[in-house]
Design a protein around this motif. Structure first.
Motif, short mmCIF file in Angstrom:
data_model
loop_
_atom_site.label_atom_id
_atom_site.label_comp_id
_atom_site.label_asym_id
_atom_site.label_seq_id
_atom_site.Cartn_x
_atom_site.Cartn_y
_atom_site.Cartn_z
N VAL A 89 0.77 -1.20 0.04
CA VAL A 89 0.12 0.11 -0.05
C VAL A 89 0.74 1.06 -0.04
N ARG A 90 0.54 2.28 -0.85
CA ARG A 90 1.36 3.49 -0.69
C ARG A 90 0.87 4.48 0.42
N ASN A 91 1.88 5.14 1.00
CA ASN A 91 1.66 6.13 1.86
C ASN A 91 1.91 7.51 1.72
N ARG A 92 2.63 7.78 0.47
CA ARG A 92 2.68 9.12 -0.01
C ARG A 92 3.73 9.95 0.80
N GLY A 93 4.93 9.41 1.17
CA GLY A 93 5.74 10.24 1.73
C GLY A 93 5.53 10.90 3.36
N GLN A 94 4.37 10.34 3.89
CA GLN A 94 3.96 10.72 5.24
C GLN A 94 4.70 10.53 6.37
N GLY A 95 5.92 9.60 6.18
CA GLY A 95 6.83 9.25 7.36
C GLY A 95 6.55 8.00 7.83
N GLN A 96 7.41 7.72 8.93
CA GLN A 96 7.50 6.14 9.19
C GLN A 96 6.28 5.93 10.27
N VAL A 97 6.13 7.17 11.18
CA VAL A 97 4.95 6.80 11.83
C VAL A 97 3.61 6.73 11.33
N ALA A 98 3.33 7.42 10.34
CA ALA A 98 2.17 7.28 9.35
C ALA A 98 1.97 6.12 8.83
N ALA A 99 3.29 5.61 8.20
CA ALA A 99 3.16 4.53 7.54
C ALA A 99 2.83 3.32 8.41
N ARG A 100 3.31 3.31 9.65
CA ARG A 100 3.19 2.24 10.60
C ARG A 100 1.22 2.17 10.95
N ASN A 101 0.77 3.46 11.22
CA ASN A 101 -0.52 3.62 11.24
C ASN A 101 -1.29 3.08 10.23
N THR A 102 -0.81 3.34 8.87
CA THR A 102 -1.61 2.93 7.63
C THR A 102 -1.59 1.34 7.57
N GLY A 103 -0.55 0.71 7.97
CA GLY A 103 -0.46 -0.83 8.09
C GLY A 103 -1.22 -1.25 9.21
N LEU A 104 -1.26 -0.61 10.48
CA LEU A 104 -2.12 -1.06 11.65
C LEU A 104 -3.71 -1.22 11.29
N ALA A 105 -3.97 -0.05 10.35
CA ALA A 105 -5.38 0.11 9.88
C ALA A 105 -5.81 -0.81 9.06
N LEU A 106 -4.98 -1.57 8.36
CA LEU A 106 -5.02 -2.86 7.50
C LEU A 106 -4.99 -4.36 8.20
N ALA A 107 -4.37 -4.14 9.37
CA ALA A 107 -3.89 -5.40 9.87
C ALA A 107 -5.16 -6.28 10.56
N ARG A 108 -5.12 -7.44 10.20
CA ARG A 108 -6.16 -8.59 10.43
C ARG A 108 -5.71 -9.39 11.31
N GLY A 109 -4.42 -9.43 11.84
CA GLY A 109 -3.90 -10.59 12.57
C GLY A 109 -4.24 -10.31 13.99
N ARG A 110 -4.10 -11.58 15.01
CA ARG A 110 -4.27 -11.53 16.23
C ARG A 110 -3.17 -10.57 16.96
N TYR A 111 -1.85 -10.82 16.48
CA TYR A 111 -0.74 -10.19 16.97
C TYR A 111 -0.10 -9.31 15.85
N LEU A 112 0.81 -8.50 16.27
CA LEU A 112 1.34 -7.65 15.35
C LEU A 112 2.87 -7.74 15.38
N LEU A 113 3.61 -7.61 14.67
CA LEU A 113 5.10 -7.76 14.23
C LEU A 113 5.52 -6.34 13.42
N PHE A 114 6.20 -5.46 14.19
CA PHE A 114 6.73 -4.45 13.39
C PHE A 114 7.97 -4.71 12.99
N LEU A 115 8.38 -4.58 11.68
CA LEU A 115 9.70 -4.85 11.12
C LEU A 115 10.05 -3.65 10.31
N ASP A 116 11.20 -3.06 10.24
CA ASP A 116 11.74 -2.18 9.36
C ASP A 116 12.18 -2.86 7.91
N ASP A 117 12.05 -2.21 7.04
CA ASP A 117 12.70 -2.66 5.79
C ASP A 117 14.22 -3.33 5.89
#
Length: 107
Positions: free
Chosen positions: A62-90
């Protein structure tokens, strides 16, 4: 994989496709297959190309359009369906192919 993923893996990325490819390959090697990965592209689009190149339905971009790392994590969080989260940097990857299995077993 059927049903909801056990893990949602959130990966913000910007301009480091070679690291992202290594990261995603380490996910595909996991012995536990109940995961989804959200690659959140915050740059020119290289991360989306890498995500699509895996041809794995568990890997979504999914594209985040240059909003920064925090906004990118929040974008992913809004789409997540899993029971648990794993945050990885690229530039992170999972060395242990049983890592997700061990975490699930420990919960």
């Amino acid at each position: 994989m059927s049903g909801e993923p056990f893990f949602s893996v959130l990966i913000p990325t910007r301009g480091r496709p070679e690291f992202l490819a290594r990261d995603l390959a380490s996910l595909e090697r996991q012995t536990l297959g109940a995961w989804e990965a959200w690659v959140v592209e915050d740059g020119a689009g290289e991360g989306l190309l890498v995500a699509r190149s895996f041809l794995d339905p568990r890997v979504q971009g999914v594209r985040n359009r240059g909003q920064g790392q925090v906004a990118a994590r929040n974008t992913g969080l809004a789409l997540a369906r899993g029971r648990y989260l794993l945050f990885l940097d690229d530039d992170d990857w999972l060395l242990d192919a049983a890592y997700l299995h061990r975490v699930r077993r420990a919960q």
